[in-house]
Scaffold this motif. Structure first.
Motif, mmCIF file in Angstrom:
data_model
loop_
_atom_site.group_PDB
_atom_site.id
_atom_site.type_symbol
_atom_site.label_atom_id
_atom_site.label_comp_id
_atom_site.label_asym_id
_atom_site.label_seq_id
_atom_site.Cartn_x
_atom_site.Cartn_y
_atom_site.Cartn_z
ATOM 1 N N VAL A 137 7.289 -13.916 9.615
ATOM 2 C CA VAL A 137 7.945 -15.941 9.477
ATOM 3 C C VAL A 137 7.154 -15.630 8.227
ATOM 4 C CG1 VAL A 137 8.561 -18.022 9.703
ATOM 5 C CG2 VAL A 137 9.293 -15.852 11.541
ATOM 6 N N VAL A 138 7.529 -16.318 7.498
ATOM 7 C CA VAL A 138 6.618 -16.780 6.088
ATOM 8 C C VAL A 138 6.611 -18.061 5.695
ATOM 9 C CG1 VAL A 138 6.158 -16.924 3.438
ATOM 10 C CG2 VAL A 138 5.875 -14.978 4.448
ATOM 11 N N ALA A 139 6.316 -19.070 6.109
ATOM 12 C CA ALA A 139 6.523 -20.400 5.867
ATOM 13 C C ALA A 139 5.535 -21.121 4.836
ATOM 14 C CB ALA A 139 7.072 -21.718 6.892
ATOM 15 N N TRP A 140 5.967 -21.108 3.303
ATOM 16 C CA TRP A 140 5.083 -21.079 2.608
ATOM 17 C C TRP A 140 5.283 -22.198 1.860
ATOM 18 C CZ3 TRP A 140 1.095 -18.110 1.328
ATOM 19 C CH2 TRP A 140 0.499 -17.460 0.271
ATOM 20 N N TYR A 141 4.568 -23.466 2.416
ATOM 21 C CA TYR A 141 4.371 -25.012 2.171
ATOM 22 C C TYR A 141 5.883 -25.409 2.573
ATOM 23 C CZ TYR A 141 0.559 -24.049 -0.892
ATOM 24 O OH TYR A 141 -1.046 -23.944 -1.495
ATOM 25 N N ASN A 165 3.514 -10.750 19.523
ATOM 26 C CA ASN A 165 2.870 -9.870 18.755
ATOM 27 C C ASN A 165 3.323 -10.317 16.377
ATOM 28 O OD1 ASN A 165 -0.448 -9.314 19.157
ATOM 29 N ND2 ASN A 165 0.300 -7.649 17.910
ATOM 30 N N GLY A 166 3.831 -10.694 16.948
ATOM 31 C CA GLY A 166 4.749 -10.904 15.616
ATOM 32 C C GLY A 166 3.970 -11.479 14.414
ATOM 33 N N LEU A 167 3.921 -12.265 13.275
ATOM 34 C CA LEU A 167 3.236 -12.593 12.319
ATOM 35 C C LEU A 167 3.466 -13.958 11.801
ATOM 36 C CD1 LEU A 167 2.118 -9.299 10.936
ATOM 37 C CD2 LEU A 167 0.334 -11.151 11.691
ATOM 38 N N LEU A 168 3.100 -15.049 11.851
ATOM 39 C CA LEU A 168 3.207 -15.999 10.869
ATOM 40 C C LEU A 168 2.349 -16.167 10.136
ATOM 41 C CD1 LEU A 168 4.706 -19.003 10.792
ATOM 42 C CD2 LEU A 168 3.175 -19.699 12.470
ATOM 43 N N LEU A 169 2.326 -16.418 8.926
ATOM 44 C CA LEU A 169 2.573 -16.968 7.747
ATOM 45 C C LEU A 169 2.215 -18.563 7.173
ATOM 46 C CD1 LEU A 169 0.067 -16.172 5.981
ATOM 47 C CD2 LEU A 169 1.496 -15.201 4.238
ATOM 48 N N LEU A 170 1.233 -19.733 6.871
ATOM 49 C CA LEU A 170 1.558 -20.873 6.648
ATOM 50 C C LEU A 170 0.929 -20.880 5.377
ATOM 51 C CD1 LEU A 170 1.621 -22.986 9.938
ATOM 52 C CD2 LEU A 170 3.736 -22.464 8.608
#
Length: 236
Positions: A137-141, A165-170
Motif C-alpha cells: 500500500v502506498v499512502a502518499w500524503y 509481511n506486506g509493505l506500507l509506504l507513508l
C-alpha cells in the motif's frame, strides 16, 4: 500488467465517475472530497512532472517497488491516488498497481491521464478490498486530512487489506498541528490539513500491527512550509 486488485464490484475505466451516496460520514471526509473535486484539474496540472524534480521521492518509491518484487510481486494499491501520478510511476516500475481516491473528480483525472490503469473511488477507513489482498500500500500524503485521533482507524484498515509481511509506504507533513484552508490551487474551498507528529504516527502504526523499517525526514523546500516525513513499514 497482471490482474488488478479485485474488489467486490469491479469498475471499468469506461464507466462514469459518480458521486456515491453518503448516509453519514465525518465532516472532514465531506469537506475533503468537495475540495479536491473543485481543484482536481488544476491540481493535476500543477503537480505534473513533480516526481522528475524529486529524487528522494523517486528513490523511496523505487525502494518500495523493489521490496514488493522481492516479496514475489502481487497487487499494490495507491490509496489517495489523486490524479494518478504515483500510480503511473509505480506501474512504470513494473508493479501491478491500481488507485483509489476519495474524490470522483480526481479519479476522473486519473483515468483520463492513465487509461490503462484501474482507478476507483473509496475512503481510507473503509476500503472495498478483501482481507490480506494486497502486497503493498502506498499512502502518499493521503493521511494529511485525517485528524490524528482517527489515524488508528485508517491504519487498522490498511493492516486489514495488506497480506502478512506486506509493505506500507507513508508520506506526510510533520509538525503536530493543523491548518484550516479556505483557498487552494486558485479556488475557494474549505478543508483542514494535519501536520502529523512522526513519533506518534510510528507508535500508531505499531499499535495497528505495522513495524516501521525505514524512517526518513527532510526539511521543507521550495514552496513547502513544514518538514516532511516518509515511513516504510511491514505488516506483522
Amino acid at each position: 500488467m497482471t490482474e488488478p486488485v479485485h474488489l467486490t464490484r469491479p469498475v471499468h475505466a469506461s464507466e462514469p465517475v459518480t458521486e456515491p451516496v453518503h448516509v453519514t460520514e465525518p465532516v472532514h471526509v465531506t469537506e475533503t472530497r468537495a475540495a479536491y473535486d473543485t481543484v482536481a484539474a488544476d491540481y493535476a496540472s500543477l503537480l505534473e512532472g513533480e516526481l522528475e524534480r524529486s529524487p528522494l521521492d523517486r528513490a523511496l518509491l523505487g525502494h518500495f517497488a523493489e521490496l514488493v518484487r522481492l516479496e514475489g510481486g502481487g497487487p499494490v494499491v495507491d490509496v489517495g491516488c489523486g490524479p494518478g501520478r504515483l500510480t503511473g510511476h509505480l506501474a512504470a516500475l513494473g508493479l501491478d498497481v491500481s488507485g483509489i481516491d476519495l474524490s470522483p473528480g480526481m479519479v476522473a483525472e486519473a483515468r483520463r491521464r492513465h487509461p490503462d490503469l484501474d482507478f476507483r473511488t473509496g475512503t481510507l477507513a473503509a476500503l472495498d478490498l478483501a482481507d490480506a489482498s494486497v502486497t503493498g500500500v502506498v499512502a502518499w500524503y493521503s493521511v494529511i486530512h485525517t485528524p490524528a485521533a482517527l489515524l488508528p482507524d485508517v491504519f487498522a484498515e490498511l493492516h486489514r487489506v495488506t497480506r502478512p509481511n506486506g509493505l506500507l509506504l507513508l508520506a506526510f507533513q510533520t509538525g503536530g498541528f493543523s491548518v484550516r484552508h479556505e483557498q487552494a490551487y486558485g479556488h475557494a474551498v474549505t478543508f483542514e490539513a494535519h501536520r502529523h507528529d512522526a513519533d506518534r504516527v510510528t507508535a500508531q502504526l505499531a499499535d495497528a500491527g505495522f513495524r516501521v523499517t525505514v524512517r526518513t525526514e527532510r526539511a521543507s523546500q521550495d514552496y513547502e512550509k513544514t518538514p516532511q516525513a516518509f515511513l516504510l513499514a511491514r505488516r506483522d
